[in-house]
Design a protein around this motif. Structure first.
Motif, PDB file in Angstrom:
ATOM      1  N   UNK A 260     -23.351  -6.312  11.172  1.00 26.71           N
ATOM      2  CA  UNK A 260     -22.067  -6.690  11.759  1.00 26.71           C
ATOM      3  C   UNK A 260     -21.212  -7.494  10.781  1.00 26.71           C
ATOM      4  N   UNK A 261     -21.867  -8.243   9.885  1.00 30.82           N
ATOM      5  CA  UNK A 261     -21.104  -8.993   8.869  1.00 30.82           C
ATOM      6  C   UNK A 261     -20.331  -8.029   7.988  1.00 30.82           C
ATOM      7  N   UNK A 262     -21.001  -6.979   7.555  1.00 27.95           N
ATOM      8  CA  UNK A 262     -20.360  -5.965   6.727  1.00 27.95           C
ATOM      9  C   UNK A 262     -19.228  -5.276   7.483  1.00 27.95           C
ATOM     10  N   UNK A 263     -19.463  -4.957   8.754  1.00 29.00           N
ATOM     11  CA  UNK A 263     -18.445  -4.267   9.556  1.00 29.00           C
ATOM     12  C   UNK A 263     -17.184  -5.116   9.707  1.00 29.00           C
ATOM     13  N   UNK A 264     -17.352  -6.395  10.024  1.00 29.32           N
ATOM     14  CA  UNK A 264     -16.201  -7.278  10.239  1.00 29.32           C
ATOM     15  C   UNK A 264     -15.406  -7.449   8.947  1.00 29.32           C
ATOM     16  N   UNK A 265     -16.098  -7.731   7.856  1.00 29.52           N
ATOM     17  CA  UNK A 265     -15.406  -7.963   6.587  1.00 29.52           C
ATOM     18  C   UNK A 265     -14.725  -6.703   6.076  1.00 29.52           C
ATOM     19  N   UNK A 266     -15.370  -5.552   6.233  1.00 33.96           N
ATOM     20  CA  UNK A 266     -14.774  -4.311   5.741  1.00 33.96           C
ATOM     21  C   UNK A 266     -13.587  -3.872   6.593  1.00 33.96           C
ATOM     22  N   UNK A 267     -13.611  -4.150   7.889  1.00 33.75           N
ATOM     23  CA  UNK A 267     -12.446  -3.825   8.713  1.00 33.75           C
ATOM     24  C   UNK A 267     -11.248  -4.673   8.302  1.00 33.75           C
ATOM     25  N   UNK A 268     -11.502  -5.935   7.929  1.00 33.28           N
ATOM     26  CA  UNK A 268     -10.422  -6.795   7.458  1.00 33.28           C
ATOM     27  C   UNK A 268      -9.858  -6.275   6.139  1.00 33.28           C
ATOM     28  N   UNK A 269     -10.752  -5.886   5.239  1.00 32.10           N
ATOM     29  CA  UNK A 269     -10.315  -5.353   3.945  1.00 32.10           C
ATOM     30  C   UNK A 269      -9.526  -4.064   4.136  1.00 32.10           C
ATOM     31  N   UNK A 270      -9.989  -3.201   5.012  1.00 32.34           N
ATOM     32  CA  UNK A 270      -9.297  -1.939   5.251  1.00 32.34           C
ATOM     33  C   UNK A 270      -7.919  -2.156   5.862  1.00 32.34           C
ATOM     34  N   UNK A 271      -7.775  -3.207   6.676  1.00 28.93           N
ATOM     35  CA  UNK A 271      -6.458  -3.501   7.250  1.00 28.93           C
ATOM     36  C   UNK A 271      -5.472  -3.920   6.164  1.00 28.93           C
ATOM     37  N   UNK A 272      -5.950  -4.620   5.138  1.00 26.90           N
ATOM     38  CA  UNK A 272      -5.082  -4.960   4.008  1.00 26.90           C
ATOM     39  C   UNK A 272      -4.733  -3.724   3.199  1.00 26.90           C
ATOM     40  N   UNK A 273      -5.704  -2.831   3.038  1.00 29.34           N
ATOM     41  CA  UNK A 273      -5.457  -1.589   2.307  1.00 29.34           C
ATOM     42  C   UNK A 273      -4.433  -0.710   3.002  1.00 29.34           C
ATOM     43  N   UNK A 274      -4.362  -0.815   4.320  1.00 29.89           N
ATOM     44  CA  UNK A 274      -3.468   0.066   5.077  1.00 29.89           C
ATOM     45  C   UNK A 274      -1.995  -0.265   4.860  1.00 29.89           C
ATOM     46  N   UNK A 275      -1.724  -1.486   4.366  1.00 29.50           N
ATOM     47  CA  UNK A 275      -0.340  -1.910   4.132  1.00 29.50           C
ATOM     48  C   UNK A 275       0.000  -1.703   2.661  1.00 29.50           C
ATOM     49  N   UNK A 276       1.072  -0.982   2.336  1.00 30.09           N
ATOM     50  CA  UNK A 276       1.477  -0.845   0.922  1.00 30.09           C
ATOM     51  C   UNK A 276       1.630  -2.211   0.273  1.00 30.09           C
ATOM     52  N   UNK A 277       1.038  -2.367  -0.913  1.00 30.84           N
ATOM     53  CA  UNK A 277       0.932  -3.692  -1.522  1.00 30.84           C
ATOM     54  C   UNK A 277       2.289  -4.338  -1.755  1.00 30.84           C
ATOM     55  N   UNK A 278       3.278  -3.564  -2.175  1.00 33.12           N
ATOM     56  CA  UNK A 278       4.581  -4.148  -2.462  1.00 33.12           C
ATOM     57  C   UNK A 278       5.254  -4.636  -1.182  1.00 33.12           C
TER      58      UNK A 278
END
Length: 326
Positions: A155-173
């Motif tokens: 679950x630690x991996x799932x929570x952290x990776x969902x957070x990372x993926x949410x950042x990836x979903x937004x164009x960086x600029x």
């Protein structure tokens, strides 16, 4: 008595494995540096990065500690609207409708008569500061998050990776512009914004390495000896997963320099009259026909700096993993 003997044996075995692992890491580092020095492209990258970093250091000291006293004494004040005697002068020896370039302004002047060379040199500090600091912050946080995520899994991996993926979903600029619109357009906010966009890159990279490193014998031995997870992660997991992160960090500095130049071009980041390469490009847009040199120099500065970091990154990758040349 037998339990104590076994515990001592496990500890000795763990210590021996750790010592051997550290010796191997030192040996690999020496080998990488030797191969890096033999790579001509990497040496070029190092020379470019060294020169840009030195210029950024000197100009940062002059700007932040002495309020541009060195520039104002020996050249022209980078932020002064009346620094030059004529507007849009071309480089030395070249003539255009505004006049002939002279050694007083070797790269010409901008639309307000300011010396292009001075502003180009003092714009280096903004690019390097944001590029290096933002990459360092993003790499540090991303490495820790990715190592924890890959080591524990579940679950630690799932929570952290969902957070990372949410950042990836937004164009960086767009993400950086949103952060700066909400909290301000100061340089510090720009660094924070670029750092946040950098975190997912390192998180996912080191997680993929940790998933294999955590199954190694020395990690299992450390667990069996009762070594704390924190010690295992920072002493064994991260050091043995860090090589790809080091390569990516050099490439990411170049990416972040492009990001900060884009922000300045769009009117975010450092504000006028403080010079920055992206801002100089933005100012030159409407003068590209009458004086193309005005836009050429900051473009070349960005190109040379980014290529320098990319050359170093490619050299590190080839030195760390020779199979990448195949």
């Amino acid at each position: 008595m037998s339990d104590s003997t076994a515990a001592v044996g496990d500890s000795a075995h763990t210590g021996g494995v750790a010592d051997a692992d550290e010796h191997s890491a030192v040996s690999r580092t020496s080998q990488v540096f030797r191969q890096l020095k033999r790579n001509s492209a990497s040496r070029v990258g190092l020379y470019v990065i060294g020169l840009v970093t030195l210029v950024a250091l000197v100009t940062t000291i002059d700007a932040d500690l002495f309020d541009y006293q060195f520039a104002a004494t020996y050249w022209y004040h980078p932020e002064s609207d009346s620094a030059g005697s004529a507007i849009l002068l071309p480089p030395v020896g070249i003539e255009n409708s505004f006049g002939t370039g002279t050694w007083a302004h070797p790269l010409g002047t901008d639309h307000r008569g300011r010396d292009v060379l001075v502003r180009l040199v003092y714009g280096t500090r903004i690019a390097v500061q944001v590029g290096l600091i933002a990459t360092g912050i993003g790499m540090t946080i991303g490495t820790v998050v990715g190592a924890v995520s890959g080591y524990y899994g579940g679950w630690v991996d799932d929570v952290l990776q969902r957070f990372v993926e949410s950042l990836y979903a937004i164009p960086f600029l767009i993400l950086v512009i949103a952060i700066m619109s909400a909290f301000g357009r100061e340089l510090g906010i720009a660094i924070v914004g670029v750092s946040i966009t950098t975190i997912p890159v390192f998180t996912r990279l080191i997680r993929s390495q940790v998933l294999s490193v955590r199954e190694m014998e020395y990690v299992e031995a450390a667990k069996a000896a009762g070594v704390r997870d924190r010690h295992i992660i920072f002493r064994h997991i991260i050091p043995n997963s860090f090589a790809p992160v080091l390569v990516q960090s050099t490439l990411q500095v170049g990416v972040n320099i492009l990001i900060v130049a884009s922000l300045s071009f769009l009117g975010f980041g450092v504000q006028p009259p403080t010079p920055s390469w992206g801002q100089m490009l933005a100012n030159s847009r409407q003068y590209m026909i009458v004086n193309p040199w005005f836009s050429l120099w900051p473009g070349l500065a960005i190109l040379a700096t980014v290529v320098g970091f990319n050359l170093l990154g490619d050299g590190l990758r080839d030195a760390i993993d020779p199979r990448s040349n195949d």
